[in-house]
Every structure is written in structure tokens, then in C-alpha cells.
Design a protein around this motif. Structure first.
Motif, PDB file in Angstrom:
ATOM      1  N   SER A 138       0.756  -1.163   0.079  1.00 52.06           N
ATOM      2  CA  SER A 138      -0.104  -0.055   0.020  1.00 52.06           C
ATOM      3  C   SER A 138       0.840   1.266   0.023  1.00 52.06           C
ATOM      4  N   ARG A 139       2.144   1.307   0.761  1.00 54.73           N
ATOM      5  CA  ARG A 139       2.927   2.227   0.987  1.00 54.73           C
ATOM      6  C   ARG A 139       3.582   2.649  -0.583  1.00 54.73           C
ATOM      7  N   LEU A 140       3.992   1.674  -1.146  1.00 55.25           N
ATOM      8  CA  LEU A 140       4.716   1.745  -2.439  1.00 55.25           C
ATOM      9  C   LEU A 140       3.693   2.108  -3.462  1.00 55.25           C
ATOM     10  N   ALA A 141       2.373   1.740  -3.419  1.00 50.10           N
ATOM     11  CA  ALA A 141       1.383   1.837  -4.246  1.00 50.10           C
ATOM     12  C   ALA A 141       1.093   3.593  -4.222  1.00 50.10           C
ATOM     13  N   GLU A 142       0.923   4.202  -2.942  1.00 50.55           N
ATOM     14  CA  GLU A 142       0.621   5.468  -2.643  1.00 50.55           C
ATOM     15  C   GLU A 142       1.680   6.419  -3.010  1.00 50.55           C
ATOM     16  N   HIS A 143       2.889   5.925  -3.217  1.00 47.79           N
ATOM     17  CA  HIS A 143       3.941   6.859  -3.643  1.00 47.79           C
ATOM     18  C   HIS A 143       3.801   6.844  -5.067  1.00 47.79           C
ATOM     19  N   ILE A 144       3.700   5.628  -5.710  1.00 51.87           N
ATOM     20  CA  ILE A 144       3.532   5.640  -7.166  1.00 51.87           C
ATOM     21  C   ILE A 144       2.695   6.686  -7.574  1.00 51.87           C
ATOM     22  N   ARG A 199       1.652   9.330  -6.231  1.00 52.23           N
ATOM     23  CA  ARG A 199       2.200  10.742  -5.978  1.00 52.23           C
ATOM     24  C   ARG A 199       2.809  11.075  -7.320  1.00 52.23           C
ATOM     25  N   GLU A 200       3.818  10.063  -7.592  1.00 53.65           N
ATOM     26  CA  GLU A 200       4.447  10.264  -8.776  1.00 53.65           C
ATOM     27  C   GLU A 200       3.554  10.566 -10.099  1.00 53.65           C
ATOM     28  N   GLU A 201       2.520   9.805 -10.296  1.00 59.56           N
ATOM     29  CA  GLU A 201       1.730  10.173 -11.172  1.00 59.56           C
ATOM     30  C   GLU A 201       1.156  11.346 -11.312  1.00 59.56           C
ATOM     31  N   ALA A 202       0.685  12.042 -10.062  1.00 59.59           N
ATOM     32  CA  ALA A 202      -0.279  13.108  -9.764  1.00 59.59           C
ATOM     33  C   ALA A 202       0.931  14.221 -10.065  1.00 59.59           C
ATOM     34  N   ALA A 203       2.239  13.793 -10.222  1.00 61.77           N
ATOM     35  CA  ALA A 203       3.370  15.072 -10.452  1.00 61.77           C
ATOM     36  C   ALA A 203       3.509  15.145 -11.901  1.00 61.77           C
ATOM     37  N   LEU A 204       2.919  14.151 -12.948  1.00 61.90           N
ATOM     38  CA  LEU A 204       3.308  14.287 -13.990  1.00 61.90           C
ATOM     39  C   LEU A 204       2.748  15.701 -14.912  1.00 61.90           C
ATOM     40  N   GLY A 205       3.783  16.060 -15.629  1.00 57.26           N
ATOM     41  CA  GLY A 205       3.354  17.324 -16.313  1.00 57.26           C
ATOM     42  C   GLY A 205       3.770  18.378 -15.555  1.00 57.26           C
ATOM     43  N   PRO A 211      12.215  18.494 -11.989  1.00 58.16           N
ATOM     44  CA  PRO A 211      13.001  18.096 -11.005  1.00 58.16           C
ATOM     45  C   PRO A 211      12.179  17.530  -9.832  1.00 58.16           C
ATOM     46  N   LEU A 212      10.767  17.875  -9.685  1.00 57.02           N
ATOM     47  CA  LEU A 212      10.066  17.445  -8.648  1.00 57.02           C
ATOM     48  C   LEU A 212       9.861  15.778  -8.989  1.00 57.02           C
ATOM     49  N   SER A 213       9.727  15.373 -10.207  1.00 53.71           N
ATOM     50  CA  SER A 213       9.436  14.065 -10.515  1.00 53.71           C
ATOM     51  C   SER A 213      10.719  13.322 -10.307  1.00 53.71           C
ATOM     52  N   ILE A 214      12.011  13.921 -10.494  1.00 54.98           N
ATOM     53  CA  ILE A 214      13.099  13.349 -10.043  1.00 54.98           C
ATOM     54  C   ILE A 214      13.276  13.017  -8.766  1.00 54.98           C
ATOM     55  N   ARG A 215      12.881  14.157  -7.861  1.00 52.53           N
ATOM     56  CA  ARG A 215      12.694  13.782  -6.452  1.00 52.53           C
ATOM     57  C   ARG A 215      11.905  12.738  -5.913  1.00 52.53           C
ATOM     58  N   LEU A 216      10.778  12.674  -6.495  1.00 50.37           N
ATOM     59  CA  LEU A 216       9.858  11.698  -6.164  1.00 50.37           C
ATOM     60  C   LEU A 216      10.248  10.353  -6.600  1.00 50.37           C
ATOM     61  N   SER A 270      10.992  11.186 -20.489  1.00 49.49           N
ATOM     62  CA  SER A 270       9.700  11.061 -20.002  1.00 49.49           C
ATOM     63  C   SER A 270       9.589  10.318 -18.659  1.00 49.49           C
ATOM     64  N   SER A 271       8.782  11.311 -17.833  1.00 48.99           N
ATOM     65  CA  SER A 271       8.602  10.524 -16.441  1.00 48.99           C
ATOM     66  C   SER A 271       7.783   9.529 -16.320  1.00 48.99           C
ATOM     67  N   ASN A 272       6.880   9.196 -17.557  1.00 54.49           N
ATOM     68  CA  ASN A 272       6.116   7.938 -17.721  1.00 54.49           C
ATOM     69  C   ASN A 272       6.761   6.806 -17.745  1.00 54.49           C
ATOM     70  N   CYS A 273       8.109   6.776 -18.167  1.00 55.72           N
ATOM     71  CA  CYS A 273       9.000   5.494 -18.259  1.00 55.72           C
ATOM     72  C   CYS A 273       9.158   5.028 -16.794  1.00 55.72           C
ATOM     73  N   GLY A 274       9.723   5.948 -16.120  1.00 59.23           N
ATOM     74  CA  GLY A 274      10.360   5.783 -14.909  1.00 59.23           C
ATOM     75  C   GLY A 274       9.148   5.230 -13.640  1.00 59.23           C
ATOM     76  N   ILE A 275       7.918   5.771 -14.071  1.00 60.40           N
ATOM     77  CA  ILE A 275       6.581   5.319 -13.374  1.00 60.40           C
ATOM     78  C   ILE A 275       6.290   4.029 -13.588  1.00 60.40           C
ATOM     79  N   GLN A 276       6.345   3.696 -14.822  1.00 65.96           N
ATOM     80  CA  GLN A 276       5.925   2.273 -15.178  1.00 65.96           C
ATOM     81  C   GLN A 276       6.699   1.289 -14.837  1.00 65.96           C
TER      82      GLN A 276
END
Length: 224
Positions: A96-102, A104-110, A114-119, A159-165
Motif C-alpha cells: 500500500s505504501r509503495l502504491a501510494e507513492h507511485i 504521487r509520482e503520477e500526480a506530478a506528471l506534467g 526536478p519534482l519528478s526526479i525527487r519523487l 519522459s517521467s512516464n517510463c520511470g513510473i511504469q
């Protein structure tokens, strides 16, 4: 809180490599004593994000390409241990904690890269924390922050999409208890991340003003 605010400002490129971090100016920004500021800078220096220079004060660290390569190699080996621990029996709370963090990464897309890198960096630190091993947590955190500094300053656009996937794929493999698949995905992920690092220091040194730090400092001064 001051240490966390400065760390975020560095990883999100509000503070750039070589930028001076005078204790008195930081104290004014954060509404804190020089002693408190010095403690925060010493902690960040231990993480490799700040350089404490004799008789010249503190400055944001400027990692070399050779250091970056070593950091990413060490990080890969250390995260192998993290994934092995988690894949042996991922709990629902850990998932659950890992899914919640992911999420947050999805919410930061666009938003700002640098924020995406930090997340993305914090996802790997969270995995280490969830192992329950203080040793793994400590070393992964330091390696991840230092790699994050390198990427936040010197990486090519991506693309941050790649890292999130890839993070989703790692979580899926951990849920299945598939150690080898999780490790293979994580290694490929870190290889892809490190391959984006490039060094171009033009125009990124000699800063002495701290106006860019204000959004981070205001949250510490006025937490309400």
C-alpha cells in the motif's frame, strides 16, 4: 524541517551546484539560529548534497562524472539486497505504501521535471525503509540522494512516464515474490536512469543569492 526543505530545494534545482549557502543568510530565510542551520548543513554534507569548505563556508555539492558512475554502481548492488528482502514476503501495508507513492509520482506528471526526479528518488528510499534494516535504509538513502543530485542538475530530458511504469513493474514483481524479475527490472531501470547523466556546468556556478529558496523556507517559518 530545515534539512528537509534544503534537501528538496537542492534536488529540485532551486539551489544549483556550487551555490553558496551562508549560515547567516539561511538563518534569516528560515528564522533559525546559525547553530540550527549549521546542524542542517552538516547533515546534508553527510548525505553528499553539501560541501563544507574550510574557511569558505558551505556550498551545494558539485559531483564529478566519475563519482556519479561509482554511485550508480553501488546503488545497483545495494538495491539488489533491498529487493531480495522485500520479495521474500511483501506485506499489504508495504504494498500500500509503495502504491501510494507511485500515485504521487503520477500526480506530478506534467509538472516540473526536478519534482519528478525527487519523487522517483524517494520511491527507492521508501523500498529500503520498508525492509526494516537501518543499515540498508541509511546507505540507500545516501546513495539515492547523491544520485538524485547528479540527475537533477545534469540529466537529459526524459519522459517521467517510463520511470513510473518501471516502478509499477517492480511493485508487481515484488507482489508476486519474483526476486529475479524484480531485480532485473530494477537494474534495467537504474541503468536507464544513469545513462541520462551528462555534465554541462556552464552557467551553473557562483550563485550567492537565495531568493529561489523562499518557497521552501516559508513552509518552515509558517507551517500553518
Amino acid at each position: 524541517m530545515i534539512c528537509g526543505a534544503l534537501r528538496s530545494a537542492i534536488l529540485e534545482r532551486a539551489l544549483l551546484p556550487g551555490m553558496k549557502l551562508p549560515e547567516d543568510s539561511l538563518g534569516e530565510r528560515f528564522g533559525a539560529s546559525r547553530t540550527i542551520i549549521r546542524q542542517a548543513l552538516e547533515r546534508l554534507a553527510a548525505e553528499g548534497l553539501v560541501e563544507l569548505r574550510h574557511n569558505r563556508g558551505a556550498a551545494v555539492a558539485t559531483p564529478s562524472l566519475e563519482e556519479a558512475r561509482d554511485l550508480f554502481e553501488l546503488r545497483t548492488h545495494t538495491e539488489d539486497l533491498v529487493i531480495t528482502r522485500l520479495a521474500s514476503g511483501l506485506t499489504e501495508e508495504q504494498r500500500s505504501r509503495l502504491a501510494e507513492h507511485i500515485a504521487r509520482e503520477e500526480a506530478a506528471l506534467g509538472g516540473p521535471e526536478p519534482l519528478s526526479i525527487r519523487l522517483a528518488t524517494e520511491f527507492h528510499i521508501l523500498m529500503a525503509e520498508l525492509t526494516g534494516s537501518p543499515v540498508l535504509f541509511r546507505y540507500v538513502k545516501e546513495l539515492s540522494y547523491r544520485c538524485g543530485l547528479t540527475l537533477s542538475q545534469y540529466s537529459r530530458p526524459h519522459s517521467s512516464n517510463c520511470g513510473i511504469q518501471e516502478h509499477r513493474d517492480i511493485l508487481s514483481a515484488l507482489q508476486d515474490g519474483d526476486v529475479e524479475r524484480a531485480r532485473a527490472i530494477a537494474r534495467a531501470h537504474l541503468d536507464s536512469v544513469s545513462s541520462r547523466a551528462q555534465f554541462d556546468t556552464g552557467g551553473k556556478n557562483g550563485f550567492s543569492y537565495l531568493d529561489a529558496l523562499e518557497p521552501y523556507a516559508s513552509g518552515v517559518r509558517d507551517p500553518g
